[in-house]
Design a protein around this motif. Structure first.
Motif, PDB file in Angstrom:
ATOM      1  N   VAL A   1      31.483  46.992  42.913  1.00 19.24           N
ATOM      2  CA  VAL A   1      32.691  47.942  44.323  1.00 19.24           C
ATOM      3  C   VAL A   1      31.529  48.471  44.650  1.00 19.24           C
ATOM      4  CG1 VAL A   1      32.838  50.981  43.617  1.00 19.24           C
ATOM      5  CG2 VAL A   1      32.952  49.257  41.792  1.00 19.24           C
ATOM      6  N   ASP A   2      31.749  48.517  46.055  1.00 25.03           N
ATOM      7  CA  ASP A   2      31.230  48.334  47.262  1.00 25.03           C
ATOM      8  C   ASP A   2      32.419  49.064  48.328  1.00 25.03           C
ATOM      9  OD1 ASP A   2      29.976  47.858  49.879  1.00 25.03           O
ATOM     10  OD2 ASP A   2      30.875  46.037  49.871  1.00 25.03           O
ATOM     11  N   GLY A   3      31.629  50.465  48.146  1.00 29.47           N
ATOM     12  CA  GLY A   3      32.761  51.845  49.043  1.00 29.47           C
ATOM     13  C   GLY A   3      34.289  51.479  48.794  1.00 29.47           C
ATOM     14  N   ASP A   4      35.013  50.980  50.318  1.00 30.90           N
ATOM     15  CA  ASP A   4      36.720  50.539  49.460  1.00 30.90           C
ATOM     16  C   ASP A   4      36.745  49.218  49.631  1.00 30.90           C
ATOM     17  OD1 ASP A   4      35.954  49.626  52.306  1.00 30.90           O
ATOM     18  OD2 ASP A   4      37.494  50.627  53.351  1.00 30.90           O
ATOM     19  N   ARG A   5      35.782  48.643  49.020  1.00 30.07           N
ATOM     20  CA  ARG A   5      36.597  47.317  48.695  1.00 30.07           C
ATOM     21  C   ARG A   5      35.578  46.803  47.709  1.00 30.07           C
ATOM     22  NH1 ARG A   5      32.990  44.640  54.181  1.00 30.07           N
ATOM     23  NH2 ARG A   5      31.785  45.035  53.018  1.00 30.07           N
ATOM     24  N   THR A   6      36.760  45.569  46.797  1.00 30.34           N
ATOM     25  CA  THR A   6      36.108  45.692  45.465  1.00 30.34           C
ATOM     26  C   THR A   6      35.396  44.133  44.771  1.00 30.34           C
ATOM     27  OG1 THR A   6      36.649  47.047  43.918  1.00 30.34           O
ATOM     28  CG2 THR A   6      36.088  45.940  42.962  1.00 30.34           C
ATOM     29  N   TRP A   7      34.284  43.607  44.422  1.00 29.54           N
ATOM     30  CA  TRP A   7      34.095  42.388  44.817  1.00 29.54           C
ATOM     31  C   TRP A   7      33.823  41.698  43.494  1.00 29.54           C
ATOM     32  CZ3 TRP A   7      33.633  39.630  49.302  1.00 29.54           C
ATOM     33  CH2 TRP A   7      33.000  40.932  50.560  1.00 29.54           C
ATOM     34  N   ILE A   8      34.478  40.598  43.299  1.00 31.56           N
ATOM     35  CA  ILE A   8      35.416  39.705  41.798  1.00 31.56           C
ATOM     36  C   ILE A   8      34.827  38.040  42.003  1.00 31.56           C
ATOM     37  CG2 ILE A   8      36.613  39.842  40.050  1.00 31.56           C
ATOM     38  CD1 ILE A   8      39.006  41.592  41.289  1.00 31.56           C
ATOM     39  N   THR A   9      33.752  38.006  40.788  1.00 36.45           N
ATOM     40  CA  THR A   9      33.708  36.762  40.650  1.00 36.45           C
ATOM     41  C   THR A   9      34.407  35.971  39.409  1.00 36.45           C
ATOM     42  OG1 THR A   9      31.849  37.018  38.742  1.00 36.45           O
ATOM     43  CG2 THR A   9      31.305  36.502  41.036  1.00 36.45           C
ATOM     44  N   ILE A  10      34.762  34.510  39.681  1.00 37.17           N
ATOM     45  CA  ILE A  10      35.611  33.472  38.380  1.00 37.17           C
ATOM     46  C   ILE A  10      34.382  32.809  38.289  1.00 37.17           C
ATOM     47  CG2 ILE A  10      37.143  31.893  37.988  1.00 37.17           C
ATOM     48  CD1 ILE A  10      38.893  34.696  39.314  1.00 37.17           C
ATOM     49  N   SER A  11      33.776  31.956  37.220  1.00 32.10           N
ATOM     50  CA  SER A  11      33.511  31.352  37.332  1.00 32.10           C
ATOM     51  C   SER A  11      33.360  30.508  37.177  1.00 32.10           C
ATOM     52  CB  SER A  11      32.426  32.009  35.879  1.00 32.10           C
ATOM     53  OG  SER A  11      31.595  32.787  35.612  1.00 32.10           O
ATOM     54  N   SER A  12      34.845  30.414  36.406  1.00 35.94           N
ATOM     55  CA  SER A  12      35.986  28.604  36.550  1.00 35.94           C
ATOM     56  C   SER A  12      37.648  29.369  36.597  1.00 35.94           C
ATOM     57  CB  SER A  12      35.075  27.569  35.450  1.00 35.94           C
ATOM     58  OG  SER A  12      36.305  27.026  35.439  1.00 35.94           O
ATOM     59  N   ARG A  13      38.380  28.844  37.196  1.00 35.12           N
ATOM     60  CA  ARG A  13      39.291  29.028  37.170  1.00 35.12           C
ATOM     61  C   ARG A  13      39.898  28.037  35.399  1.00 35.12           C
ATOM     62  NH1 ARG A  13      41.588  32.220  40.478  1.00 35.12           N
ATOM     63  NH2 ARG A  13      43.973  31.726  39.695  1.00 35.12           N
ATOM     64  N   GLY A  14      39.591  27.226  35.569  1.00 35.45           N
ATOM     65  CA  GLY A  14      40.377  26.668  34.191  1.00 35.45           C
ATOM     66  C   GLY A  14      39.003  27.067  33.247  1.00 35.45           C
ATOM     67  N   ARG A  15      37.993  27.360  32.955  1.00 30.16           N
ATOM     68  CA  ARG A  15      37.288  27.659  31.511  1.00 30.16           C
ATOM     69  C   ARG A  15      37.360  26.624  30.067  1.00 30.16           C
ATOM     70  NH1 ARG A  15      33.335  31.159  30.748  1.00 30.16           N
ATOM     71  NH2 ARG A  15      32.884  32.030  32.998  1.00 30.16           N
ATOM     72  N   LYS A  16      38.304  25.172  31.037  1.00 31.65           N
ATOM     73  CA  LYS A  16      38.474  24.474  29.468  1.00 31.65           C
ATOM     74  C   LYS A  16      37.808  23.075  29.444  1.00 31.65           C
ATOM     75  CE  LYS A  16      43.431  25.322  30.064  1.00 31.65           C
ATOM     76  NZ  LYS A  16      45.121  24.991  30.587  1.00 31.65           N
ATOM     77  N   HIS A  17      36.053  23.391  30.085  1.00 26.96           N
ATOM     78  CA  HIS A  17      35.164  22.593  29.743  1.00 26.96           C
ATOM     79  C   HIS A  17      34.560  22.136  28.903  1.00 26.96           C
ATOM     80  CE1 HIS A  17      37.242  22.779  33.779  1.00 26.96           C
ATOM     81  NE2 HIS A  17      36.863  23.310  34.340  1.00 26.96           N
ATOM     82  N   GLU A  18      34.234  21.719  28.573  1.00 29.78           N
ATOM     83  CA  GLU A  18      33.103  21.252  27.466  1.00 29.78           C
ATOM     84  C   GLU A  18      31.413  21.370  27.115  1.00 29.78           C
ATOM     85  OE1 GLU A  18      33.991  18.119  24.799  1.00 29.78           O
ATOM     86  OE2 GLU A  18      35.951  18.025  24.317  1.00 29.78           O
ATOM     87  N   HIS A  19      31.334  21.077  29.108  1.00 30.82           N
ATOM     88  CA  HIS A  19      30.103  20.908  29.030  1.00 30.82           C
ATOM     89  C   HIS A  19      29.766  21.762  30.932  1.00 30.82           C
ATOM     90  CE1 HIS A  19      30.483  16.753  27.085  1.00 30.82           C
ATOM     91  NE2 HIS A  19      29.363  17.535  26.559  1.00 30.82           N
ATOM     92  N   PHE A  20      28.874  21.479  30.641  1.00 30.42           N
ATOM     93  CA  PHE A  20      28.599  23.070  31.957  1.00 30.42           C
ATOM     94  C   PHE A  20      27.468  21.926  33.236  1.00 30.42           C
ATOM     95  CE2 PHE A  20      29.673  25.800  28.467  1.00 30.42           C
ATOM     96  CZ  PHE A  20      29.921  26.932  28.563  1.00 30.42           C
ATOM     97  N   THR A  21      28.481  22.139  34.352  1.00 27.19           N
ATOM     98  CA  THR A  21      27.297  21.192  34.743  1.00 27.19           C
ATOM     99  C   THR A  21      27.560  21.168  36.351  1.00 27.19           C
ATOM    100  OG1 THR A  21      30.038  19.900  35.471  1.00 27.19           O
ATOM    101  CG2 THR A  21      28.806  19.087  34.234  1.00 27.19           C
TER     102      THR A  21
END
Length: 321
Positions: free
Chosen positions: A119-139
């Protein structure tokens, strides 16, 4: 502003609060001494100043597509939570009542599992780590991470093409946004315009066995970054130089994980098995206590919140102001 010289911490400096927590990935400290964290049993866990642990909300946030990850507190005491469950998006919930959507669609398409919300005043920031999240490995090659911005109810993409996007923070002067890109082993700083647009990315690069996750600013404008697997705490200066202040890891185990990461074969099973002497997959840091001179630490493999005394006060987050 003067810089406080900080001697490195040791695992023996740690104490603990809270019991029976389930994956306290994101810790928030409140002015009244209460602590809150996303929890995959309690939904949003609350640790009272006397150490009692219970759910902060009546709503069931561990079923029906919900798994709270990053959390934020609004000025009126509600919670926002980044949802790692199948329903995805970011949701808002009060102490009573059901969760309601804050950001669940972008350009008519569902927002997938999210990692963090700020939360940042009237703004809200969001993170998405990976749009797929179907990956077997973290690279270091994964590049579908995003930063989303919500303003006046409108969701937009503020930054794209990021690597396993994790926690983010605005600098105390509001001029920069910092975000951790975990498996690229870097923190990225953006310039922030009044309309929320992000420009001029500058990367802070760490060694290949350093995986930044959570972060918090202190009152001197230094950014504290905590790292999964290595259980490191790093303090980043305003000039972007950095110093390791703490580490709790098994050197042989860390070297083995780093080798798997370098060969693009690191899996979640190998990450989740990582343990230090006191910490397990450190992922969150928060300044709290009456004078903001107490550090609270959460982790993916922990069942409590670990505590350090801080020689410098933290910068108060939105819900403190």
């Amino acid at each position: 502003m003067t810089e406080t010289k900080i001697e490195p911490f040791r695992p023996a400096d740690l104490s603990r609060v809270g019991v029976g927590l389930n994956r306290p990935e994101c810790v928030l400290a409140a002015p009244d001494g209460s602590l809150y964290t996303g929890d995959w049993t309690l939904g949003i866990a609350q640790v009272d100043p006397d150490g009692r642990t219970h759910s902060a909300v009546e709503s069931d946030l561990v079923g029906d597509g919900f798994r709270p990850n990053g959390i934020a507190m609004t000025v009126d005491g509600d919670f926002l939570f980044a949802n790692m469950g199948r329903a995805g998006g970011v949701w808002r919930v009060g102490r009573r009542g059901t969760a309601r959507p804050v950001a669940t669609e972008l350009d008519g398409q569902p927002i997938p599992r999210t990692n963090f919300v700020l939360v940042d005043g009237d703004r809200t920031w969001i993170t998405i780590s990976s749009r797929g999240r179907k990956h077997e490995h973290f690279t270091a090659d994964e590049d579908t991470g995003q930063i989303l911005l919500v303003r006046d109810g409108v969701v937009s993409v503020a930054a794209d093409g990021l690597n396993w996007t994790n926690e983010l923070r605005l600098s105390p002067d509001g001029q920069h946004l910092f975000v951790n890109e975990t498996f690229a082993c870097r923190t990225t700083r953006y310039d922030v315009a009044a309309d929320g647009s992000l420009t001029n990315p500058v990367q802070i690069r760490y060694p290949g066995d350093t995986y930044p996750d959570g972060m918090a600013f202190d009152g001197e404008g230094f950014l504290w970054v905590v790292c999964v697997i290595s259980n490191r705490i790093i303090r980043v200066a305003p000039d972007l130089t950095w110093t390791v202040l703490f580490e709790d890891t098994d050197d042989r185990e860390l070297a083995a994980v780093a080798a798997l990461h370098a060969s693009k074969s690191l899996t979640w099973d190998q990450i989740s098995g990582s343990r230090g002497s006191r910490l397990a997959n450190l992922s969150s840091i928060a300044f709290g206590g009456e004078d903001l001179e107490t550090i609270y630490l959460g982790g993916l493999g922990m069942n409590d919140i670990q505590v350090l005394p801080s020689p410098v006060a933290g910068f108060p987050m939105e819900h403190w102001r």
